[in-house]
Design an enzyme around this catalytic site. Sequence first.
Site, PDB file in Angstrom:
ATOM      1  N   CYS A 133      47.681  19.561  55.901  1.00 25.34           N
ATOM      2  CA  CYS A 133      47.170  18.810  57.048  1.00 25.34           C
ATOM      3  C   CYS A 133      48.374  18.293  57.837  1.00 25.34           C
ATOM      4  O   CYS A 133      49.459  18.858  57.741  1.00 25.34           O
ATOM      5  CB  CYS A 133      46.214  17.697  56.624  1.00 25.34           C
ATOM      6  SG  CYS A 133      46.946  16.325  55.736  1.00 25.34           S
ATOM      7  N   ARG A 155      43.495  14.094  54.505  1.00 22.85           N
ATOM      8  CA  ARG A 155      42.715  15.294  54.211  1.00 22.85           C
ATOM      9  C   ARG A 155      43.286  16.162  53.093  1.00 22.85           C
ATOM     10  O   ARG A 155      42.569  16.512  52.153  1.00 22.85           O
ATOM     11  CB  ARG A 155      42.542  16.143  55.474  1.00 22.85           C
ATOM     12  CG  ARG A 155      41.665  15.502  56.504  1.00 22.85           C
ATOM     13  CD  ARG A 155      41.660  16.270  57.808  1.00 22.85           C
ATOM     14  NE  ARG A 155      42.933  16.060  58.503  1.00 22.85           N
ATOM     15  CZ  ARG A 155      43.234  16.582  59.671  1.00 22.85           C
ATOM     16  NH1 ARG A 155      42.366  17.379  60.278  1.00 22.85           N
ATOM     17  NH2 ARG A 155      44.394  16.325  60.246  1.00 22.85           N
ATOM     18  N   ASP A 205      39.417  14.895  61.156  1.00 24.08           N
ATOM     19  CA  ASP A 205      40.551  14.036  60.819  1.00 24.08           C
ATOM     20  C   ASP A 205      40.075  12.593  60.768  1.00 24.08           C
ATOM     21  O   ASP A 205      39.711  12.016  61.791  1.00 24.08           O
ATOM     22  CB  ASP A 205      41.652  14.188  61.867  1.00 24.08           C
ATOM     23  CG  ASP A 205      42.933  13.455  61.491  1.00 24.08           C
ATOM     24  OD1 ASP A 205      42.952  12.769  60.440  1.00 24.08           O
ATOM     25  OD2 ASP A 205      43.910  13.567  62.243  1.00 24.08           O
TER      26      ASP A 205
END
Length: 145
Positions: A7, A13, A118
């Site tokens: 990420c 994440r 996100d």
Amino acid sequence: MKLLFVCTGNTCRSPMAQEIAKKVLAEKGIDAKVSSAGIYAFMGTSASENSLKVMEEIGLDLSNHMASLLDRKMLEENDIILTMTQGHKESIISSAPDFKDKIYTFGEYIGIGKDIIDPFGGSVDVYRSCRQQLEDYTYKLLEII
């Protein structure tokens, strides 16, 4: 098999994906090494507060996580690199085109195609939604590997 999740900062994440995948793969008896990194990570940064909270809710612990910056060695050592977004994938391929055949967005790899939201800076509920998306994608991943 060696699997790398990528990420942006490696604080939300990708560490959540890493721990979810480790748990699910172990439950299914699949031998795999799972790791994570960020394309713009600050080395040693801990997981975000809300990542810690939502992972704890499902019995997973990110308290020892330290962010890692994606490097060429990681690209070489891993069999499959799963990014959270198309932008992450394009960024990696533009700087390391020789690895393009093993870099996919997580959604692309499992045939869904959607980016992972996100949660950075969002509420706990936003993090829960992200965690749920990662869990759903990971169970789909099991059908493939």
